[in-house]
Design an enzyme around this catalytic site. Structure first.
Site, PDB file in Angstrom:
ATOM      1  CB  SER A 123       8.591  -0.107   2.416  1.00 18.78           C
ATOM      2  OG  SER A 123       8.893   0.200   1.056  1.00 18.78           O
ATOM      3  CG  ASP A 124       3.386  -3.984   0.516  1.00 16.02           C
ATOM      4  OD1 ASP A 124       3.687  -4.050  -0.694  1.00 16.02           O
ATOM      5  OD2 ASP A 124       2.441  -4.619   1.015  1.00 16.02           O
ATOM      6  CD1 TRP A 125       5.854  -1.708  -5.796  1.00 14.62           C
ATOM      7  CD2 TRP A 125       6.619  -2.937  -4.106  1.00 14.62           C
ATOM      8  NE1 TRP A 125       6.964  -2.407  -6.238  1.00 14.62           N
ATOM      9  CE2 TRP A 125       7.449  -3.174  -5.224  1.00 14.62           C
ATOM     10  CE3 TRP A 125       6.918  -3.596  -2.910  1.00 14.62           C
ATOM     11  CZ2 TRP A 125       8.555  -4.024  -5.187  1.00 14.62           C
ATOM     12  CZ3 TRP A 125       8.017  -4.456  -2.873  1.00 14.62           C
ATOM     13  CH2 TRP A 125       8.811  -4.660  -3.992  1.00 14.62           C
ATOM     14  N   GLY A 165       4.365   1.799   0.837  1.00 16.59           N
ATOM     15  CA  GLY A 165       4.054   1.662   2.256  1.00 16.59           C
ATOM     16  C   GLY A 165       5.103   2.299   3.137  1.00 16.59           C
TER      17      GLY A 165
END
Length: 871
Positions: A290-292, A294
């Protein structure tokens, strides 16, 4: 991703759209999310996650991973899939460890252009600058240098390259992190960067998957949900997925999902995109993170194919909770996440670690992304943390400044050069204007993550940046070359300047943008206030200089498209150089070209319009503070030059445009068929190889019980352990997503290898051309190949599409070089949404291959079956 300063935008509620909610989610809310979806755009379910390890290039790594994972405890497996939490270690993100097997906490670190928040590292030119070089060798060299520096600092996973945003929105904040607005240019930039990075043992991360084209409203908050990028299947495949496919084909070890939703299903839990397209159709063998912040759900994201949660926190960081960590342990014990899914998650991560040879003397992190002090807290996110040495100040720069300077130099794009005013002579009388020529008056790196526009613009702002170890400004570089320059480092034209008849005014202006967690001069990442115009009244500065001086040269540092109409046709504006975002070598790379030591050889990686209204309305920024924004990509395939050609709009400067101090001639085209296109669809790929097999029974609860051995627990640190795990039983009544199944689906027709069916990448045709330097100076030329597909395919298709390019070596006057430009089956194909496969004209009938200097300057055409001619 971004650091603490993003917390104003973190999601405070879990998002669950078209995928499984968390066990305590309100079913009515889920139904509302579905009703909010744009009509005709949905993301169908695809379960279960295809297992990895069947691709021959990864066989050895997966065999090693299988031996290790087969002997791991549940706690060790969960540890490797979950970040330890915000600020819970030296890197911007780190997983837990499996020390029994020699696997440390894995360090994940930004950025795509250098090691972020570090020391003694190189600040390379940004991705958009790399794209402007059109030089595959430099793409690789920069990637290798990035990888060497990452490894030297103890980074396991470097978070780049970027291929999304594609640049669909000209005012979007992060388009500069990628390589340009064309999927083929992005694809080559990504593939060569990945190969360079991973040749050093660093795991590369291609991002952000997918449809992430605007900064505002990208994430979920208590007030709104991240926007939904609504993309039809053909547009997805032919534009936005294209560079990801080439990144997978290059063997990338990891991929990061985007913040936004796609067709109203959040990117980090979109089963169709992750399971169905990425892991099945494209055969991705690495791991998905995942993105941070996200990640918006626990079980739902695991089932949809997410393999690693970063930085590990739940909806609100630094609360010590997580969607995974101990909750993932619970989900495995209660049966809601199958053990087989967890095993595949961990195997993908461990296999990537082995694939890059990180089991062999890979350094541990020797820097801190949190401080430049030598000593400090080991876990800054904890109120009470042990301290120690956090920075060893290891210098990893080597001679990478040479590569950085070469990239910045070869990207410089000459748009206009009347009266051959460039190159400048060392005895020319120069007057230099603009703060963009000078240094940041507040000091080098005084703005966190470059979140300001002061001095020469070397990069945009946000997580895609790095600290500058030093900066050679244009002012300094020019002063080192000539004593005949006067500097006016101001954005207001001085009233007392005198202009002699032979004086040349060099005006520096810029246009900035960045990531949404920082607002600069009213621009929240996207260029909302500045629009497509120069910052700091730069256009007025040019006009004022043009009114007083007979000879004006404009140097533009910019993140993307800009409008020049206020001054581009003024009689005294003789030359324009776009220097893009050059990094630490801003000054020397510019003077290399400005004074003629090198001829400019950059080409525009996007179109420069005459007006913002030249673009379709659908690519404008969307501002809707409440409810989920439905951003429907109604322009379809017609982005950037594709749209300009369809709408018959003449841009100010076309995609691919770039002048030189010399001239070149392209001649002697020879078309050769390499692999027969004797069928519309590619032949079926061989069956996939075997994948690792494990005991998928639910493990003993004791494997995630807190150890009786005393150790110091760090508050807020995310652990895989549970209190009283023996009380957890598998109930079997978990509310799985619609369409959820544990029965594997047949392999996608278009799949069968990394990037898709291997037959797609067979070279169908090649064209040899001779490029000759017909001028009086040394220089490099770029040959660009565009494909025109025939109407016989029965689909609305862009008139021209870039599919290949090559750059010559530096040619002396009169010297020639033969270049070979190849096109594959996929290059000549369209995505058939009914058949779900790539369709090409049989035997290439009706296909035309156009070759030249830009999309608007193509003197050579080769028609399949007929041969080549000059126009």
């Amino acid at each position: 991703m971004a650091p603490w300063t993003r917390l104003a935008l973190v999601p405070l509620v879990a998002q669950a759209v078209l995928v499984s909610p968390m066990p305590d989610a309100d079913p009515d809310t889920v139904e509302l999310n579905r009703r909010d979806a744009a009509e005709g755009y949905n993301s169908p379910p695809f379960y279960p996650t295809p297992h990895s390890g069947w691709e021959s290039d990864w066989t050895a790594a997966y065999e090693k991973a299988q031996q290790v994972v087969g002997n791991m405890t549940l706690a060790e497996k969960v540890n490797l899939t979950t970040g330890t939490g915000f600020y819970m270690g030296p890197c911007v993100g780190q997983t837990g460890s499996a020390l029994r097997f020699g696997i440390p906490n894995l360090c994940l670190q930004d950025s795509p252009l250098g090691i972020r928040n570090s020391d003694h590292n190189t600040a390379f030119p940004a991705g958009i600058t790399v794209g402007a070089t059109f030089n595959k060798n430099l793409m690789y060299a920069r990637g290798r240098a990035l990888g060497e520096e990452s490894r030297g600092k103890g980074v396991n996973v470097q978070l780049g390259p970027v291929v999304c945003p594609l640049g669909r929105k000209p005012r979007g904040g992060r388009g500069w992190e990628g390589f340009g607005t064309d999927p083929t240019l992005q694809a080559f930039g990504a593939a060569y960067t990945i190969k360079g990075m991973q040749s050093t043992g660093t795991i590369a991360t291609i991002k952000h998957f997918i449809g992430y084209e605007q900064e505002m409203y990208r994430m979920s908050t208590v007030l709104t949900k991240g926007y939904s990028s609504n993309i039809d299947d053909r547009t997805l495949h032919e534009l936005y997925l294209w560079p990801f496919a080439e990144g997978v084909r290059a063997g990338v070890g990891s991929l990061m999902t985007a913040y936004n939703s796609i067709n109203s299903s959040a990117a980090s839990q979109n089963s169709k995109l992750i399971n169905g397209i990425l892991k099945d159709e494209l055969g991705f063998q690495g791991f998905v993170m995942s993105d941070w912040l996200g990640q918006y759900a626990g079980v739902a994201s695991a089932l949809a194919g997410l393999d690693m949660a970063m930085p590990g926190d739940g909806a609100v960081p630094l609360f010590g909770d997580s969607y995974w960590a101990s909750e993932l342990s619970r989900s495995v014990l209660n049966g809601s996440v199958p053990v087989g899914r967890l095993n595949d998650m961990v195997t993908r991560i461990v296999a990537a670690w082995y694939k890059m040879g990180q089991d062999k003397d890979h350094p541990l992190p020797n820097f801190s992304t949190n401080t430049l002090d030598k000593t400090g807290p080991l876990y800054p996110g904890a109120l009470f943390s042990p301290s120690g040495i956090v920075n060893q100040f290891v210098n990893v720069q080597a001679n990478h400044n040479v590569t950085a300077r070469a990239v910045a130099r070869e990207a410089i794009t000459l748009l206009k050069n009347e009266d051959d005013i460039l190159p400048l002579r060392r005895n020319d009388s120069l007057k230099i204007f603009g703060t963009d020529a000078g240094a940041n008056p507040d000091g080098l790196n005084s703005c966190s993550d470059q979140g300001c526009d002061k001095g020469v613009l070397t990069m945009g702002w946000g997580s895609g940046t790095s600290r500058l170890p030093y900066l050679i400004t244009p002012q300094e570089a020019i002063a080192n070359i000539t004593k005949n320059a006067q500097f006016y480092i101001t954005d207001s034209f001085p009233s007392d300047v005198t202009a002699g008849a032979n004086d040349i005014a060099v005006v520096f202006i810029n246009a900035d943008s960045g990531e949404n967690y920082i607002t600069v001069e009213g621009n929240p990442g996207d260029r909302t206030v500045a629009g497509l115009y120069a910052w700091h009244n730069g256009d007025n500065l040019v006009k004022a200089a043009a009114e007083k001086f007979s000879n004006v040269v404009v140097v533009y540092h910019t993140v993307g498209p800009v409008i020049m109409e206020e001054w581009i046709n003024l009689e005294s504006v003789k030359a324009v150089l776009v220097a893009h975002l050059p990094g630490q070598e801003a000054g020397d790379s510019l003077t290399d070209v400005l004074f003629g030591d090198y001829s400019p050889s950059g080409h525009m990686p996007y179109t420069i319009p005459r007006s913002e209204s030249d673009y379709p309305a659908s690519v404008g920024l969307i501002n809707q503070p409440f409810g989920q924004i439905q951003d429907t990509f109604t322009e379809g395939l017609y982005v950037d030059y594709r749209y300009f050609m369809k709408a018959n709009i003449a841009p100010r400067y076309p995609f691919g445009h770039g002048l030189s101090y010399t001239t070149f001639n392209i001649s002697s085209p020879t078309l050769t068929q390499v692999t027969a296109l004797d069928s519309a669809y590619p032949p079926a790929a061989p069956p996939n190889g075997p994948t690792p097999v494990y005991n998928d029974a639910i493990p003993a609860a004791s494997e995630v019980a807190w150890s009786s051995t005393k150790f110091t627990r760090i508050w807020r640190y995310l652990y895989p352990y549970l209190d009283n795990p023996e009380s957890i039983t598998a109930s079997g009544d978990y509310p799985y997503p619609d369409g959820y199944s544990t029965t594997p689906k047949p392999r996608a027709r278009a799949g069968g290898g990394q990037g898709g069916n291997p037959a797609l990448f067979d070279v169908s045709f090649s064209v040899n051309i001779e490029v000759k330097n017909t001028g009086s100076r040394r220089g490099k030329a770029v040959a660009q190949l565009y494909v025109e597909l025939p109407s016989s395919l029965g689909l609305d298709t862009p008139q021209l599409q870039l599919r290949q390019f090559e750059k010559t070596k530096e040619l002396a006057p009169g010297q020639s070089e033969t270049l070979t430009l190849t096109v594959t089956r996929k290059d000549l194909s369209v995505w058939d949404v009914e058949v779900q496969d790539w369709k090409a004209p049989v035997n290439g009938e009706g296909v035309k291959l156009w070759i030249g200097n830009s999309v608007a300057d193509l003197p050579i055409v080769c028609t399949i079956g007929e041969g080549c001619s000059s126009q």
